[in-house]
Design a protein around this motif. Structure first.
Motif, PDB file in Angstrom:
ATOM      1  N   CYS A 187       0.866  -1.194   0.000  1.00 20.40           N
ATOM      2  CA  CYS A 187       0.000   0.000   0.000  1.00 20.40           C
ATOM      3  C   CYS A 187       0.896   1.236   0.000  1.00 20.40           C
ATOM      4  O   CYS A 187       1.796   1.354   0.837  1.00 20.40           O
ATOM      5  CB  CYS A 187      -0.895  -0.027   1.242  1.00 20.40           C
ATOM      6  SG  CYS A 187      -1.601   1.579   1.650  1.00 20.40           S
TER       7      CYS A 187
ATOM      8  N   HIS B 178      -6.072   3.397   1.381  1.00 19.38           N
ATOM      9  CA  HIS B 178      -5.867   3.610   2.822  1.00 19.38           C
ATOM     10  C   HIS B 178      -6.577   4.918   3.185  1.00 19.38           C
ATOM     11  O   HIS B 178      -6.226   5.976   2.648  1.00 19.38           O
ATOM     12  CB  HIS B 178      -4.346   3.731   3.012  1.00 19.38           C
ATOM     13  CG  HIS B 178      -3.822   3.663   4.391  1.00 19.38           C
ATOM     14  ND1 HIS B 178      -2.876   2.729   4.787  1.00 19.38           N
ATOM     15  CD2 HIS B 178      -4.046   4.436   5.482  1.00 19.38           C
ATOM     16  CE1 HIS B 178      -2.552   2.939   6.050  1.00 19.38           C
ATOM     17  NE2 HIS B 178      -3.250   3.963   6.492  1.00 19.38           N
TER      18      HIS B 178
ATOM     19  N   TYR C 256       0.215   4.230   0.844  1.00 22.61           N
ATOM     20  CA  TYR C 256       0.044   5.052   2.056  1.00 22.61           C
ATOM     21  C   TYR C 256       0.830   4.440   3.218  1.00 22.61           C
ATOM     22  O   TYR C 256       1.453   5.168   3.992  1.00 22.61           O
ATOM     23  CB  TYR C 256      -1.441   5.169   2.424  1.00 22.61           C
ATOM     24  CG  TYR C 256      -2.249   5.925   1.393  1.00 22.61           C
ATOM     25  CD1 TYR C 256      -2.421   7.299   1.479  1.00 22.61           C
ATOM     26  CD2 TYR C 256      -2.843   5.256   0.324  1.00 22.61           C
ATOM     27  CE1 TYR C 256      -3.161   7.995   0.543  1.00 22.61           C
ATOM     28  CE2 TYR C 256      -3.584   5.941  -0.624  1.00 22.61           C
ATOM     29  CZ  TYR C 256      -3.735   7.305  -0.508  1.00 22.61           C
ATOM     30  OH  TYR C 256      -4.458   7.989  -1.447  1.00 22.61           O
ATOM     31  N   CYS C 257       0.789   3.088   3.349  1.00 22.75           N
ATOM     32  CA  CYS C 257       1.585   2.439   4.401  1.00 22.75           C
ATOM     33  C   CYS C 257       3.061   2.757   4.169  1.00 22.75           C
ATOM     34  O   CYS C 257       3.800   3.029   5.128  1.00 22.75           O
ATOM     35  CB  CYS C 257       1.374   0.921   4.386  1.00 22.75           C
ATOM     36  SG  CYS C 257      -0.220   0.404   5.038  1.00 22.75           S
TER      37      CYS C 257
ATOM     38  N   HIS D 189      -2.784  -0.600   8.226  1.00 17.56           N
ATOM     39  CA  HIS D 189      -3.526  -0.497   6.978  1.00 17.56           C
ATOM     40  C   HIS D 189      -5.028  -0.641   7.186  1.00 17.56           C
ATOM     41  O   HIS D 189      -5.505  -1.601   7.785  1.00 17.56           O
ATOM     42  CB  HIS D 189      -3.055  -1.562   5.977  1.00 17.56           C
ATOM     43  CG  HIS D 189      -3.784  -1.407   4.677  1.00 17.56           C
ATOM     44  ND1 HIS D 189      -3.475  -0.418   3.784  1.00 17.56           N
ATOM     45  CD2 HIS D 189      -4.866  -2.055   4.176  1.00 17.56           C
ATOM     46  CE1 HIS D 189      -4.309  -0.481   2.761  1.00 17.56           C
ATOM     47  NE2 HIS D 189      -5.167  -1.470   2.974  1.00 17.56           N
TER      48      HIS D 189
END
Ligand code: AMP
Ligand code: ZN
Ligand code: ZN
Length: 331
Positions: free
Chosen positions: A193, A290, A195-196, A237
């Motif tokens: 991900c 996310h 965003y992670c 997440h």
């Protein structure tokens, strides 16, 4: 020298122009004083105007109530359209009925200010927004839902009584659509991900992080479009805002509370918008998307270049913004 920075999720570019940088006190911050007369305020519970709203009440709590928007951008029932509604010109342009839902979440006390809400009130606000979100998701035929807050006239707020809004539409917004596409592409290439990965990177670099708790992090976004643009993300997440547990919602409220207090200390009651970007309700879950909140202080307006190119020039590097926000006093 100015620097072009890319939003790695959407691919959008911004120009960070530090030569034109200002200190926080050099921004002209309009004073959002309340001008409305409470007896005429449509959101004050004892006003005349409010009486008409009683029948449109969706929820009523001790400090907050929720009503249908009187001038909705998205309407629940297509058959309710007024005689002033548009009829699509078929065959050439694309148009469709703007169905969905549009609710106003009103704080009962006219005199309160978002930037200094008591913490329990902010807790209630997010809990009620989540409740309404889930209700709309379960009862209305909508594709995506976006909770938002406009604070101050320069943010677009037309009524100075404190209120949030929930927009629920039959389409996916341009921005969330771009974010989902970018996140899917990144997931396809990296198996992670985006965003992670941003969170991991920011927690390692520690130059744009302004607040952190067990479950959330607040950062000044690398490719900020606005001075002091602040993003708040769950550390673990999670693609759907509405799946946040009550316990985690309190931690979310806590970090929003801290971030708003920092913005208030540094910028002295700036006009701002916040909104929540979350997975459209037509999707079940997502390994690549996310949910997060973006807080945008409105200290700058767009000129011809910004409007013509959608490339935004920001005079406040986010690293400096983080420094100012974390300083104990206004410097
Ligand atoms: P803002 O423009 O951000 O201050 O949001 C105010 C919202 O309240 C707008 O979306 C208006 O359509 C809506 N609104 C204005 N007057 C009323 C009213 N009397 N009852 C319910 N909603 C209203
Ligand atoms: Zn009021
Ligand atoms: Zn993630």
């Amino acid at each position: 020298m100015p620097e072009l920075r890319q939003n790695i999720i959407t691919g959008d570019w911004v120009v960070i122009a530090p030569e034109r940088a200002k200190r926080p006190q050099d921004f002209i911050i309009p004073k959002s004083v309340k001008v409305s007369d409470k007896t005429k305020c449509p959101f004050c519970v004892d006003s005349e105007g409010f009486k008409a709203n009683k029948k449109n009440m969706k929820a009523d709590h001790k400090d907050i109530y929720v009503i249908e928007n009187r001038y909705p951008a998205f309407v629940e029932d297509e058959s309710k359209k007024s005689i002033r509604s548009f009829y699509p010109e078929k065959g050439f342009y694309r148009a469709r009925a703007s169905v969905g839902d549009h609710e106003v979440v009103v704080i009962k006390d006219h005199d309160l200010n978002l930037l200094s809400f008591p913490k329990p009130l902010l807790d209630n606000l997010f809990e009620i927004m989540r409740e309404r979100y889930i209700w709309i998701k379960e009862h209305e035929k909508v594709v995506s839902i976006m909770p938002i807050y406009n604070h101050g006239a320069e943010s677009g707020a037309s009524i100075d009584h404190p209120h949030a809004q929930i927009f629920a539409s039959g389409i996916i917004s341009n921005t969330v659509g771009q974010e989902i596409d970018g996140a899917d592409t990144y997931y396809g290439v990296n198996g992670a991900c985006i965003y992670c990965d941003i969170i991991n990177h920011e927690l390692k670099e520690k130059i744009r992080v302004i607040a952190e708790n067990d479950n959330f992090v607040a950062i000044e976004f690398y490719a900020s479009r606005f001075p002091f643009e602040t993003w708040i993300l769950p550390k673990n997440h999670q693609s759907q805002f509405e799946e946040t547990t009550k316990q985690n919602m309190l931690l979310f409220s806590e970090i929003v509370f801290e971030s708003l207090a920092m913005l208030n200390k540094t910028l002295d009651n700036p006009p701002l918008n916040f909104y929540i970007h979350t997975l459209p309700v037509i999707h079940k879950d997502s390994a690549s998307y996310h949910w997060h909140m973006e807080i945008l202080p409105r200290l700058s307006t767009f000129g011809g270049f910004e409007l013509g190119s959608e490339i935004i020039i920001n005079v406040m590097p986010p690293e400096e913004a983080a420094h100012y926000l974390k300083s104990p006093k206004r410097d």
